[in-house]
Structure formats: C-alpha cells, structure tokens
Design an enzyme around this catalytic site. Sequence first.
Site, PDB file in Angstrom:
ATOM      1  N   SER A 147       0.348  -1.120  -0.082  1.00  0.00           N
ATOM      2  CA  SER A 147       0.063   0.479  -0.218  1.00  0.00           C
ATOM      3  C   SER A 147       1.144   1.070  -0.171  1.00  0.00           C
ATOM      4  CB  SER A 147      -0.568  -0.173   0.979  1.00  0.00           C
ATOM      5  OG  SER A 147      -0.299   0.501   2.300  1.00  0.00           O
TER       6      SER A 147
ATOM      7  N   HIS B 266      -2.650  -5.947   2.106  1.00  0.00           N
ATOM      8  CA  HIS B 266      -2.103  -7.241   2.529  1.00  0.00           C
ATOM      9  C   HIS B 266      -2.529  -8.318   3.038  1.00  0.00           C
ATOM     10  CE1 HIS B 266       0.510  -3.946   4.611  1.00  0.00           C
ATOM     11  NE2 HIS B 266       0.564  -3.159   3.883  1.00  0.00           N
TER      12      HIS B 266
ATOM     13  N   GLN C   9      -7.008  -1.150   7.791  1.00  0.00           N
ATOM     14  CA  GLN C   9      -4.908  -1.966   6.892  1.00  0.00           C
ATOM     15  C   GLN C   9      -4.647  -3.077   8.145  1.00  0.00           C
ATOM     16  OE1 GLN C   9      -2.434  -1.183   3.994  1.00  0.00           O
ATOM     17  NE2 GLN C   9      -1.199  -0.973   5.615  1.00  0.00           N
ATOM     18  N   GLU C  10      -4.391  -2.070   9.936  1.00  0.00           N
ATOM     19  CA  GLU C  10      -3.691  -2.543   9.997  1.00  0.00           C
ATOM     20  C   GLU C  10      -4.899  -2.306  11.887  1.00  0.00           C
ATOM     21  OE1 GLU C  10       0.048  -1.586  10.105  1.00  0.00           O
ATOM     22  OE2 GLU C  10       0.480  -1.958   7.829  1.00  0.00           O
TER      23      GLU C  10
ATOM     24  N   GLU D 188       2.464  -9.096   7.353  1.00  0.00           N
ATOM     25  CA  GLU D 188       2.674  -8.877   8.227  1.00  0.00           C
ATOM     26  C   GLU D 188       2.777  -9.729   9.285  1.00  0.00           C
ATOM     27  OE1 GLU D 188       1.984  -4.451   9.114  1.00  0.00           O
ATOM     28  OE2 GLU D 188       2.890  -4.327   7.116  1.00  0.00           O
TER      29      GLU D 188
ATOM     30  N   ASP E 216      -4.197   1.251  11.706  1.00  0.00           N
ATOM     31  CA  ASP E 216      -2.871   1.598  10.492  1.00  0.00           C
ATOM     32  C   ASP E 216      -4.242   1.573   9.445  1.00  0.00           C
ATOM     33  OD1 ASP E 216      -1.673   3.244   8.023  1.00  0.00           O
ATOM     34  OD2 ASP E 216      -0.384   1.148   8.666  1.00  0.00           O
TER      35      ASP E 216
ATOM     36  N   GLU F 259      -2.552   5.919  12.465  1.00  0.00           N
ATOM     37  CA  GLU F 259      -2.081   6.175  10.915  1.00  0.00           C
ATOM     38  C   GLU F 259      -2.678   6.803   9.519  1.00  0.00           C
ATOM     39  OE1 GLU F 259       1.446   2.994  11.043  1.00  0.00           O
ATOM     40  OE2 GLU F 259       1.587   3.692   8.379  1.00  0.00           O
TER      41      GLU F 259
ATOM     42  N   ASP G 199       1.816   8.426   7.301  1.00  0.00           N
ATOM     43  CA  ASP G 199       2.446   7.295   6.103  1.00  0.00           C
ATOM     44  C   ASP G 199       2.524   8.215   4.630  1.00  0.00           C
ATOM     45  OD1 ASP G 199       3.900   5.241   5.076  1.00  0.00           O
ATOM     46  OD2 ASP G 199       2.309   4.085   5.779  1.00  0.00           O
TER      47      ASP G 199
ATOM     48  N   LYS H  80      10.508   5.341   6.472  1.00  0.00           N
ATOM     49  CA  LYS H  80      10.444   4.413   6.262  1.00  0.00           C
ATOM     50  C   LYS H  80      11.612   4.864   4.937  1.00  0.00           C
ATOM     51  CE  LYS H  80       5.890   1.841   5.198  1.00  0.00           C
ATOM     52  NZ  LYS H  80       4.511   2.445   5.342  1.00  0.00           N
TER      53      LYS H  80
ATOM     54  N   HIS I 276       9.266  -0.548   9.429  1.00  0.00           N
ATOM     55  CA  HIS I 276       9.047  -1.792   8.249  1.00  0.00           C
ATOM     56  C   HIS I 276       8.525  -1.740   6.630  1.00  0.00           C
ATOM     57  CE1 HIS I 276       6.046  -4.582   9.368  1.00  0.00           C
ATOM     58  NE2 HIS I 276       5.445  -3.221  10.291  1.00  0.00           N
ATOM     59  N   ARG I 277       8.426  -2.621   5.363  1.00  0.00           N
ATOM     60  CA  ARG I 277       7.667  -2.760   4.493  1.00  0.00           C
ATOM     61  C   ARG I 277       6.337  -4.078   4.983  1.00  0.00           C
ATOM     62  NH1 ARG I 277       7.392   1.847   1.000  1.00  0.00           N
ATOM     63  NH2 ARG I 277       6.029   1.938   1.208  1.00  0.00           N
ATOM     64  N   SER I 278       5.736  -3.372   4.183  1.00  0.00           N
ATOM     65  CA  SER I 278       5.322  -5.583   3.850  1.00  0.00           C
ATOM     66  C   SER I 278       5.634  -6.496   3.465  1.00  0.00           C
ATOM     67  CB  SER I 278       3.273  -5.052   3.149  1.00  0.00           C
ATOM     68  OG  SER I 278       3.437  -4.453   1.928  1.00  0.00           O
TER      69      SER I 278
ATOM     70  N   LYS J  87       8.011   0.272  14.029  1.00  0.00           N
ATOM     71  CA  LYS J  87       6.432  -0.676  13.432  1.00  0.00           C
ATOM     72  C   LYS J  87       7.514  -1.619  12.859  1.00  0.00           C
ATOM     73  CE  LYS J  87       2.697   0.094  10.760  1.00  0.00           C
ATOM     74  NZ  LYS J  87       2.297   0.450   9.729  1.00  0.00           N
TER      75      LYS J  87
HETATM   76  P1  PGA Z   1       3.341  -0.758   2.897  1.00  0.00           P
HETATM   77  O1  PGA Z   1       2.558  -0.039   4.305  1.00  0.00           O
HETATM   78  O2  PGA Z   1       2.329  -1.692   2.454  1.00  0.00           O
HETATM   79  O3  PGA Z   1       3.720   0.014   1.378  1.00  0.00           O
HETATM   80  O4  PGA Z   1       4.871  -1.317   3.290  1.00  0.00           O
HETATM   81  C1  PGA Z   1       2.704  -0.762   5.290  1.00  0.00           C
HETATM   82  C2  PGA Z   1       2.129   0.659   5.588  1.00  0.00           C
HETATM   83  O5  PGA Z   1       1.305   1.375   5.643  1.00  0.00           O
HETATM   84  O6  PGA Z   1       2.395   1.240   7.061  1.00  0.00           O
HETATM   85 ZN    ZN Z   2       0.835   2.938   7.213  1.00  0.00          ZN
END
Ligand code: PGA
Ligand code: ZN
Length: 414
Positions: A42, A147, A156-157, A200, A236, A281, A307, A332, A360-362, A383
Amino acid sequence: MSSIIEEVVARKIFNSRGRKTIEVDIITEDGFGSAAAPAGASTGKAEVVSYPEGGVEAALEKFEELVVPELIGMDAEEQSDIDALLHEIDDTLNFSNIGGNTAFAVSLANAEAAATSFDLPLFKYLSGCVGNELPYPLGNVLGGGKHVLGKTTDIQEYLVIPLNASSFAEAAAANVKVHAKVGRLLKKTCKRFTGGRGDEGAWAPNIANEDALAIVSQACQEVSDEMDVECRPCLDVAASSFYDAKKGVYVYSMDSKNRDSGEQLEFMLQLIEEYNLAYVEDPFDEDDYDSFAELTKKATNCLICGDDLFVTNRDRLAKGIEMGAGNSLIVKVNQIGTLTDALETTKLAKWAGYVPVMSHRSGETVDTHLAHLAVGFGCPVIKTGVLHGERVAKINELNRIEENLGNRAQMSIL
Ligand code: PGA
Ligand code: ZN
C-alpha cells in the site's frame, strides 16, 4: 582502520512475499556491509520509484554500469557524500533512473561497511556512540486491506503498543501475548476463522471493522491486567487504499457503508475516544492535509501519524508542520531513497515535536538493520510486526542491542 570502498556487489534475492528484491554488499579495506531492500503493497503516491522500467534486472544492469565505477575508491565514512553521489548519478527527482531501492540498499550497506570498518555496531556508529534508548514496538496483530488476499477488514492494521514497559524485552513479550490472545478470541467469535495471517503476520479474519477493534481492545486490556504494562490499541487505517476519489468517499466494504470526509473524521474521533487509541496512522487520503490537521486538533492523548501522507519526504513534512497536520510520522527509508534524506526528515520531525516511527514494509527480508536505524536515529517507536521470521528478526536484534547496551539501556520517552 580504513573505510575506503574496494568492492561493491549487487544481486537479486526473494523477499517475504516471494518477489524479487535487490541486495547490495559493500566491502571496504577493514569492513563489510550488506543490505536488502523491502517493498510496500500500500505504497504512497509520492514515494520515490523503487525500480527503473524493467524491474530488478534493469536495476542490476544500471547498478553495474552507473553506480559501481563511481563508488570504488570513495570513503564509506562520508555517508552524505555517498548519498549525494547517488542523487547525482540518478539525476532525477524520484530515483526513477537507478531505482530508489538500489539507492536504499547502497546507502544502508555503505553505513554498515563504515561502522564495521571502525569495529562498531551500526546503531552506535549512526548515533555517534550516544544512542542508548530502545523504541517501543508497535505490533500488528490483526489486519486486512492490501496485505491479504481475501475478504477482511478495510482498515489495514490493528496494532498494539505496550506503553510503560520497563525494558524492550518486556515490551516485545507483551506484544506476543496480545497477538496470541487476539487469535484465541477470534477462534471463539468467528466460526469460519482458519487462523490465516496476512503479509505482516497479523491475523486476517473475515470480520467487520469495529468488531475487530473490540477484540484487539479486549486482548490489550487482558494483557495489561496480567503484566505490568499499559497495552493500548492502535490503527493504521491506510485510508488511501479504500478512498474513492471520484465520489469523495471512503468505501467500507465489510460494513457496506461509505463515509465522506466529515463522517470519516467523526468515525476516527469516535474510535479514538471509545477504545482509548494511542496511535492512528493514515486516517485520511494521502493528500488530505486539512482533515489530518482537523483530527490532530480534536483528538486527545493520541498520536496522529502520516505514512502515505509524508512518505518520509522533508518537504511534505514541512507542509504538514505548517498546517498542524499530524503529530507523528512514519520513517521508511526506501520511501525517500537514502539514509541522509531519511535522517534529515527525522530531524525536522523531532524539531517540530512530531514522533518519528521507524517502520518496516509489508514485503521484507530477514535484514535486521531496521533495529539499528530505530536506535541510531533516536526513534521512540518501531513498527515491525509481531510474528513471522522477517519481523521477528528485527525484534530479536533489538533484544541483542538492549543486551549490548547493558545497564546503559533505557526505554525511550514517549
Ligand atoms: P506497505 O505499507 O505495504 O507500503 O509497506 C505498510 C503500511 O502502510 O504501514
Ligand atoms: Zn501505513
């Protein structure tokens, strides 16, 4: 001790999603560094471009042709010169020529090569040997959005942060407990729950958005009662990923409901108050600075974090500061390309009183540098998930850093 670069190598490896990514080794006379780039699912629109057209293979060709000859003979200790050189070689505003992930891997491998040249762990090198504060781990325990493959929450989270933990080890243990409890509660409440997890390592149940938060909130409460920590739920939202720009609404598929910007603001405020959220977030679309500012003004005792809004970009953060949009930002490094750029943004955040969250990233690898970057940059929060090897790798590295610091180690002030 010499940190002159003698050899540079790049290769493609797999990340946690089974996709190709770039890994770079840098060898100096007395040191060695190696770093692999993560990948988002994302991603923010304003991030640098990860790879040139042609993907990782094209990036490797450009690396050989344009980057290697320039790096040999440079001094790895001169991080800002190396990072400036990467910009110069690339000669675009968004790393679309050599690829932001190439810049990221070179920049980070270079820092590690310099650190090892002087026999220092990376976190000590980056902090000028004064960094002794461990970050609070912000752990993803339930989620959906981009994700996961199937039908899960639009948000998302759903995460936990174990405030007041006396050590990083205790904080990490609290997050693992909350993750396990959320799993057991889901098994009890969702008949069709299979125990499936997303990219994740967070549980990915087929459940309505607020029901999911109620479960995470209950798990946080139970662990807070059992341990001497204050586990608080966090979100998030990654709202850009379900924002319909044409209609101007957030599409909550799991709730069969659309919310316009005003309703989204009310919804976020309701969740923050009702569930005592510590952190939210990306509650709005990535260009909606106004709504971020509005929520930041109205919410109490809660971090409002950007983010996709800021994408670790100094100029976007500066605009946010001016407008009062948010009070926290995600860092990031591969959103912006180099360590120097990411450090500048982090410094600006701290100056303005924004809490920087190293993230981190996914899509990840078992690369553990993120732990060093969190301590080295002095970020009070990291995170990086709770389960799955590529997430646990960073958590375990922080346990080692805490051990390395001995009685100098302390938790960050948050
Ligand atoms: P990402 O996003 O999939 O771009 O790593 C994770 C997030 O939104 O924190
Ligand atoms: Zn995010």
